[in-house]
Design a protein around this motif. Structure first.
Motif, PDB file in Angstrom:
ATOM      1  N   GLU A  34       3.901  11.764   5.759  1.00 54.42           N
ATOM      2  CA  GLU A  34       4.837  10.646   5.611  1.00 54.42           C
ATOM      3  C   GLU A  34       5.072   9.977   6.956  1.00 54.42           C
ATOM      4  O   GLU A  34       5.252  10.636   7.972  1.00 54.42           O
ATOM      5  N   GLU A  73       0.827  -1.210   0.000  1.00 53.66           N
ATOM      6  CA  GLU A  73       0.000   0.000   0.000  1.00 53.66           C
ATOM      7  C   GLU A  73       0.861   1.260   0.000  1.00 53.66           C
ATOM      8  O   GLU A  73       0.541   2.247  -0.678  1.00 53.66           O
ATOM      9  N   HIS A  74       1.956   1.252   0.739  1.00 50.47           N
ATOM     10  CA  HIS A  74       2.837   2.418   0.769  1.00 50.47           C
ATOM     11  C   HIS A  74       3.616   2.565  -0.531  1.00 50.47           C
ATOM     12  O   HIS A  74       3.880   3.693  -0.976  1.00 50.47           O
ATOM     13  N   GLU A  75       3.961   1.441  -1.156  1.00 55.27           N
ATOM     14  CA  GLU A  75       4.659   1.513  -2.445  1.00 55.27           C
ATOM     15  C   GLU A  75       3.759   2.107  -3.515  1.00 55.27           C
ATOM     16  O   GLU A  75       4.216   2.853  -4.388  1.00 55.27           O
ATOM     17  N   GLU A  76       2.477   1.788  -3.457  1.00 56.53           N
ATOM     18  CA  GLU A  76       1.539   2.276  -4.473  1.00 56.53           C
ATOM     19  C   GLU A  76       1.274   3.760  -4.350  1.00 56.53           C
ATOM     20  O   GLU A  76       0.755   4.378  -5.283  1.00 56.53           O
ATOM     21  N   THR A  77       1.615   4.344  -3.217  1.00 53.40           N
ATOM     22  CA  THR A  77       1.373   5.782  -3.022  1.00 53.40           C
ATOM     23  C   THR A  77       2.664   6.584  -3.001  1.00 53.40           C
ATOM     24  O   THR A  77       2.658   7.747  -2.605  1.00 53.40           O
ATOM     25  N   THR A  78       3.776   5.954  -3.437  1.00 53.65           N
ATOM     26  CA  THR A  78       5.064   6.666  -3.390  1.00 53.65           C
ATOM     27  C   THR A  78       5.091   7.858  -4.337  1.00 53.65           C
ATOM     28  O   THR A  78       5.844   8.812  -4.114  1.00 53.65           O
ATOM     29  N   ASN A  79       4.295   7.830  -5.384  1.00 54.08           N
ATOM     30  CA  ASN A  79       4.302   8.926  -6.352  1.00 54.08           C
ATOM     31  C   ASN A  79       3.309  10.029  -6.000  1.00 54.08           C
ATOM     32  O   ASN A  79       3.186  11.009  -6.718  1.00 54.08           O
ATOM     33  N   VAL A  80       2.609   9.828  -4.890  1.00 50.92           N
ATOM     34  CA  VAL A  80       1.633  10.830  -4.462  1.00 50.92           C
ATOM     35  C   VAL A  80       2.308  11.795  -3.488  1.00 50.92           C
ATOM     36  O   VAL A  80       3.092  11.389  -2.647  1.00 50.92           O
ATOM     37  N   ASP A  81       2.015  13.064  -3.626  1.00 51.50           N
ATOM     38  CA  ASP A  81       2.607  14.063  -2.736  1.00 51.50           C
ATOM     39  C   ASP A  81       1.979  13.943  -1.353  1.00 51.50           C
ATOM     40  O   ASP A  81       0.840  14.335  -1.134  1.00 51.50           O
ATOM     41  N   LYS A  82       2.686  13.363  -0.426  1.00 44.97           N
ATOM     42  CA  LYS A  82       2.182  13.183   0.929  1.00 44.97           C
ATOM     43  C   LYS A  82       3.251  13.529   1.955  1.00 44.97           C
ATOM     44  O   LYS A  82       3.392  12.893   2.982  1.00 44.97           O
ATOM     45  N   ASP A 127       6.842   4.785   5.091  1.00 48.87           N
ATOM     46  CA  ASP A 127       7.224   5.527   3.883  1.00 48.87           C
ATOM     47  C   ASP A 127       8.731   5.729   3.834  1.00 48.87           C
ATOM     48  O   ASP A 127       9.354   5.602   2.775  1.00 48.87           O
TER      49      ASP A 127
END
Length: 296
Positions: A78, A65-74, A82
């Motif tokens: 974090e 789940e964290h890998e899938e959101t690595t390209n999202v600005d968060k 992450d």
């Protein structure tokens, strides 16, 4: 002679055969006992394997789940996972021959260590701190007053408030001095022969530091160890303990059960890798903030 003759009669072949049913009965009890033990052992092994598989699946889901959101600005949200994912997907080269990269297995091991190490030790420290406060009502009142002055009674404590709560820091520090997370620190090995306070310690001697005794007798506190092998989770651990304890003390007044007074509250310890109370603390919470701020 009579005694020897009687002894031979008792142990004669016919008598030995006569006692056969008794031996079989007792042996059956032993076999059944061992059978139950083996079933328990087999069941425990299966349970451990099942638990290990379930934990691996949970950790795999978290990492994915964290890998899938690595390209999202968060950047503002974090978390620890992450950071590990970032390390896992980058090459770290410091010029040494050692490989500092972490793979998926390393990451799962780190996460599992964080969960196991932080939950048990933090829970034990919080329970000891609340026990000490119940034993010393004056200290409890002083801590509640500090939080009340900084936060008021119209809202709960937030993490940003912790830096202003100096007395809370002292309460936690004193709890860790008297009840360190790990009473015996990880063993050290002397790199060279040395004499300390008249005691000669030979090179290669393995030394185990007793943090519990140091805290009680020398008024020094090293609950997280020291040097290069100091616990890396010190900041997370302190933040967790302070935040939880502040909430419990601020949101509730606490009283002991019927017929237990602060002076006779059982404070016996159960020794282990971390020191827990021999008996879990039983206390009655009474909500003390304004009514409309009660939790749903």
């Amino acid at each position: 002679m009579c005694g020897g003759f009687a002894f031979l009669l008792v142990l004669s072949p016919s008598k030995v055969e006569m006692f056969g049913p008794i031996r079989k009965e007792k042996l059956d009890v032993l076999v059944k006992s061992l059978e139950k033990g083996s079933l328990v052992s087999e069941g425990l092994t299966r349970a451990c394997k099942k638990t290990s598989k379930a934990l691996d699946e949970v950790l795999e889901t978290i990492i994915t789940e964290h890998e899938e959101t690595t390209n999202v600005d968060k950047t503002s949200h974090e978390d620890f996972v992450d950071t590990l994912v970032t390390f896992m997907h980058q090459n770290i080269d410091d010029g040494s021959e050692q490989n500092h990269n972490i793979d998926r297995s390393n990451m799962k091991a780190i996460l599992l260590d964080m969960i196991v190490a932080s939950i048990d030790t933090s829970a034990a420290t919080i329970e000891w701190a609340l026990s000490k406060l119940l034993r010393h009502p004056r200290v409890m009142k002083k801590l509640q007053d500090e939080i009340q002055n900084e936060v008021g009674n119209k809202r709960m404590v937030e993490e940003k408030d912790l830096k202003k709560l100096n007395y809370l820091d002292m309460v936690v520090d004193e709890t860790l001095r008297l009840h360190p997370v790990s009473p015996l620190l990880l063993p050290r090995e002397c790199r060279e022969s040395i004499t300390i306070d008249g005691y000669f310690i030979k090179e290669k001697t393995r030394v185990i530091v007793n943090a519990l005794t140091i805290g009680h007798e020398e008024f020094e506190s090293i609950p997280f160890g020291f040097g290069r092998r100091r616990c890396p989770g010190i900041q997370l651990g302190l933040r967790t303990v302070r935040f939880v304890l502040a909430q419990l003390v601020h949101c509730f007044n606490w009283k002991l059960p019927y017929n237990i007074s602060p002076s006779n509250l059982n404070m016996d310890e159960k020794f282990g890798q971390s020191i827990h109370r021999a008996q879990h603390l039983h206390a009655i919470p009474i909500y003390r903030l304004e009514a409309h701020h009660k939790l749903e």
